[in-house]
Design a protein around this motif. Structure first.
Motif, PDB file in Angstrom:
ATOM      1  N   GLY A 141       0.843  -1.198   0.000  1.00 23.40           N
ATOM      2  CA  GLY A 141       0.000   0.000   0.000  1.00 23.40           C
ATOM      3  C   GLY A 141       0.869   1.235   0.000  1.00 23.40           C
ATOM      4  N   GLY A 142       0.657   2.125  -0.959  1.00 24.63           N
ATOM      5  CA  GLY A 142       1.535   3.273  -1.097  1.00 24.63           C
ATOM      6  C   GLY A 142       1.098   4.522  -0.378  1.00 24.63           C
ATOM      7  N   PHE A 143      -0.126   4.528   0.224  1.00 18.93           N
ATOM      8  CA  PHE A 143      -0.671   5.771   0.758  1.00 18.93           C
ATOM      9  C   PHE A 143      -1.141   5.677   2.204  1.00 18.93           C
ATOM     10  CE2 PHE A 143      -1.155   5.716  -3.817  1.00 18.93           C
ATOM     11  CZ  PHE A 143      -0.689   6.954  -4.197  1.00 18.93           C
ATOM     12  N   ASP A 144      -1.105   4.517   2.811  1.00 17.96           N
ATOM     13  CA  ASP A 144      -1.577   4.352   4.191  1.00 17.96           C
ATOM     14  C   ASP A 144      -0.403   4.077   5.113  1.00 17.96           C
ATOM     15  OD1 ASP A 144      -1.503   1.854   2.712  1.00 17.96           O
ATOM     16  OD2 ASP A 144      -2.235   0.890   4.531  1.00 17.96           O
ATOM     17  N   ALA A 145      -0.536   4.550   6.336  1.00 18.88           N
ATOM     18  CA  ALA A 145       0.499   4.335   7.349  1.00 18.88           C
ATOM     19  C   ALA A 145       0.438   2.903   7.869  1.00 18.88           C
ATOM     20  CB  ALA A 145       0.317   5.320   8.498  1.00 18.88           C
ATOM     21  N   PHE A 146       1.580   2.403   8.356  1.00 24.78           N
ATOM     22  CA  PHE A 146       1.608   1.071   8.964  1.00 24.78           C
ATOM     23  C   PHE A 146       2.703   1.027  10.015  1.00 24.78           C
ATOM     24  CE2 PHE A 146       4.380   1.023   5.286  1.00 24.78           C
ATOM     25  CZ  PHE A 146       5.483   0.261   5.656  1.00 24.78           C
ATOM     26  N   SER A 147       2.625   0.029  10.865  1.00 22.50           N
ATOM     27  CA  SER A 147       3.589  -0.070  11.960  1.00 22.50           C
ATOM     28  C   SER A 147       3.819  -1.526  12.332  1.00 22.50           C
ATOM     29  CB  SER A 147       3.115   0.719  13.177  1.00 22.50           C
ATOM     30  OG  SER A 147       1.892   0.204  13.659  1.00 22.50           O
ATOM     31  N   PHE A 148       4.940  -1.776  13.023  1.00 22.21           N
ATOM     32  CA  PHE A 148       5.278  -3.092  13.541  1.00 22.21           C
ATOM     33  C   PHE A 148       5.746  -2.946  14.986  1.00 22.21           C
ATOM     34  CE2 PHE A 148       6.374  -3.323   8.948  1.00 22.21           C
ATOM     35  CZ  PHE A 148       5.468  -4.318   8.565  1.00 22.21           C
ATOM     36  N   ASP A 149       5.361  -3.901  15.810  1.00 23.63           N
ATOM     37  CA  ASP A 149       5.902  -4.002  17.162  1.00 23.63           C
ATOM     38  C   ASP A 149       7.256  -4.692  17.060  1.00 23.63           C
ATOM     39  OD1 ASP A 149       6.614  -4.746  19.775  1.00 23.63           O
ATOM     40  OD2 ASP A 149       4.521  -4.998  20.388  1.00 23.63           O
ATOM     41  N   ILE A 150       8.341  -3.966  17.334  1.00 22.80           N
ATOM     42  CA  ILE A 150       9.688  -4.508  17.140  1.00 22.80           C
ATOM     43  C   ILE A 150      10.396  -4.785  18.468  1.00 22.80           C
ATOM     44  CG2 ILE A 150       9.908  -3.361  14.908  1.00 22.80           C
ATOM     45  CD1 ILE A 150      11.784  -1.317  16.318  1.00 22.80           C
TER      46      ILE A 150
END
Length: 603
Positions: A141-150
């Motif tokens: 997806g080029g336009f939505d934010a995302f995150s990972f628990d690292i």
């Protein structure tokens, strides 16, 4: 925007000239290449403990499926796209190659018992992420934010290594990509590949606020608050405290899984004239224990379709019909492409649009960083938000009366799923912002498919805003009415409107694009010659005279039921010179005071 027959295409050799640093914005040389764009990137959900990772990273462009085992080619400035001048690279990637990033950094946050989240504002298009050699996930997806628990991948010491692989098929793939093409020409622009919004870290409790937004119940002076909790418990409760000018004016507390309603005493509505915002403190409790807390805001405002005294459907803001007029805003920059060089630059376009007397912006086949909408909220700028287009190639047919109704695109199941997933993510993320009043899932039949189903999905995701199902054409009909709330036509250069006798009683009638008057300004164009507009002029006086004629015609349509209009466009973009401003934002082609005086008569 429509493609017309008299386009003059941009030679590929001009790209080198255009991005050699010749065409700079007033902010290009102000960018701190070691620490660009340091502002907090998520103004709708603010925590104090965070760390910005923008700056110089290592990069390589390698054949798809390869790994950077031999090291990296050089440095890139994140978050500027690899094709941009400000990235320091200016290289094309293409669908056969992949872009690799790596950054080693010291973790400055005090983790304790908290979790550490790694956030990406946006990466175009597919991103796979490793932390200290361990894969943490893949996002498309080029336009939505995302995150990972690292948290579990972090080293015990301060030093950490982050690696990102990006693949972007550009216009070879079915994914939403807006105006990007591998071979830029005419109304199609330079590809944008890789990280193009802020990369950052924050610490959060194991159970924490994941999302917060609100809706206005206008008829009962009530604001309704919704929260989403990561790792929820039945014992969790949410408290919302509302402040006006730092004075606590109300609070509500209840189960975290439920909507919380707060009756506002003498609420102050948000509008372009008075963009009143209420500050909010949101606290997550487990019994008496405070688990998490964020700062946010909201606006008390209502948008709906309703009939005026003449029986025409209009856009009603806070119980009153308001004509909406604004430019088509594509959000491109000669130095950063998709990425504004600074936050001041990001704000500039909205401020200038407002100074010219517009009360609305149509954000065209692009989604901006969250801070852009925050600025729109603060300033009182109405926003019509497009879904970025993709998987194009379908045709439309023209019926009498400039109504376009034609063939929907036969998209593959994979293509449909990609569209639905990203549109859902965009709406869930950006429905927080009160400035957005209209959703636009399709533009001019570009990749348009199953219109009725997509409108139903849009309505389900957000029943509080209006839906412009297909700006400019290829309408799916229900009897004599188009699907959605709005009947929207495009025409260049002169204004037109839908037939009031057919559409005026049941749908909002809109001129979704018109104008496109072009004026190349020497020393401020993407290439030295062969730039174009839908209609070209030689000087500012001639340009303003033609614009005045367009507005006279437009003004005569408002009593006939026209509810909104959108002029093309805010700025020049690459070879297009039909902007109110030049691409570098250094020349305003119209007198803002004269425009404001003229536009004010519309409202």
């Amino acid at each position: 925007m429509k493609k017309v027959l008299f386009l003059l295409f941009l030679p590929l050799s001009s790209l080198v000239y255009a991005q050699s640093g010749y065409l700079k914005t007033p902010w290009t040389d102000e960018v701190n290449l070691e620490k660009p764009l340091q502002e907090y990137p998520r103004p709708q959900l603010v925590r104090s403990e965070w760390q910005n990772l923008n700056g110089k990273w290592n990069y390589s462009i390698l054949p798809k499926g390869s790994f950077p085992e031999m090291g990296f080619a050089g440095e890139i400035v994140v978050p500027f796209p690899v094709e941009s001048y400000l990235s320091g690279v200016q290289e094309t990637v293409g669908p056969e190659m992949e872009l690799w990033y790596e950054k080693t950094f010291d973790l400055e946050l005090k983790k304790g018992k908290n979790r550490v989240l790694l956030h990406f504002g946006a990466v175009d298009w597919e991103a796979e992420v490793w932390v200290n050699g361990q894969s943490v996930g893949i996002h498309q997806g080029g336009f939505d934010a995302f995150s990972f628990d690292i948290t579990d991948q972090l080293n015990n010491g301060k030093s950490q290594t982050l690696r990102v692989r990006v693949w972007d098929p550009s216009d070879s793939g079915p994914q939403p990509r807006g105006k990007q093409v591998k071979e830029p020409k005419g109304i199609w622009y330079t590809p944008v590949t890789g990280i193009w919004q802020t990369v950052w870290l924050e610490t959060v409790p194991e159970s924490h606020l994941l999302q917060f937004y609100s809706e206005t119940e206008w008829d009962s002076s009530t604001q309704v608050f919704y929260s989403q909790i990561q790792n929820p418990k039945k014992s969790h409760e949410i408290e919302v405290q509302v402040y006006d000018q730092n004075i606590l004016i109300g609070s509500v507390r209840g189960k975290a899984s439920e909507a919380l309603k707060l009756l506002l005493q003498n609420p102050q509505p948000w509008s372009p004239d008075q963009p009143n915002l209420y500050e909010v403190k949101v606290t997550l409790f487990d019994g008496k224990k405070r688990v998490d807390q964020v700062n946010s805001y909201f606006a008390y405002r209502d948008v709906r379709m309703a009939k005026d005294s003449e029986g025409f459907q209009r856009i009603f803001l806070n119980g009153k019909a308001l004509f909406q007029y604004g430019p088509l805003d594509q959000g491109w920059w000669p130095d950063g492409l998709y990425t504004a060089p600074t936050d001041e630059a990001l704000l500039f376009d909205i401020e200038k649009t407002q100074e010219m007397g517009f009360n609305m912006i149509r954000k065209h086949v692009k989604v901006e960083p969250a801070r852009w909408y925050y600025h729109a909220d603060r300033l009182g700028m109405l926003v019509w938000q497009d879904m970025p287009s993709g998987d194009m190639g379908n045709r439309w047919e023209v019926r009498p009366g400039v109504i376009r109704e034609g063939m929907n695109k036969d998209r593959s199941p994979e293509s449909e799923e990609i569209f639905r997933r990203e549109w859902t993510e965009i709406m869930e993320e950006f429905k927080f912002f009160p400035s957005i009043v209209v959703w636009v899932p399709f533009n001019e039949a570009w990749g348009q498919f199953k219109t009725k189903e997509i409108v139903q999905l849009t309505r389900k995701l957000d029943p509080t805003r209006l839906i412009n199902s297909a700006s400019g054409g290829n309408f799916e009909m229900e009897g004599n009415d188009v699907v959605g709330d709005i009947m929207d036509l495009h025409n260049y250069p002169d204004p037109v409107m839908p037939d009031p006798a057919i559409f005026g009683k049941n749908r909002i009638m809109v001129l979704g694009e018109f104008g496109g008057l072009g004026l190349p300004v020497e020393g401020h164009t993407w290439q030295k010659r062969d730039n174009w507009g839908y209609q070209s002029f030689s000087d500012q006086k001639e340009l303003m005279g033609r614009y005045a004629i367009l507005l006279d015609d437009l003004k005569g349509m408002i009593p006939k039921g026209l509810a909104a209009a959108i002029y093309t466009q805010t700025t020049d973009v690459e070879v297009e010179v039909n902007g109110l401003m030049t691409y570098d934002r250094k020349v305003i082609k119209f007198d803002p005071e004269k425009l404001k005086k003229t536009h004010s008569s519309f409202y």
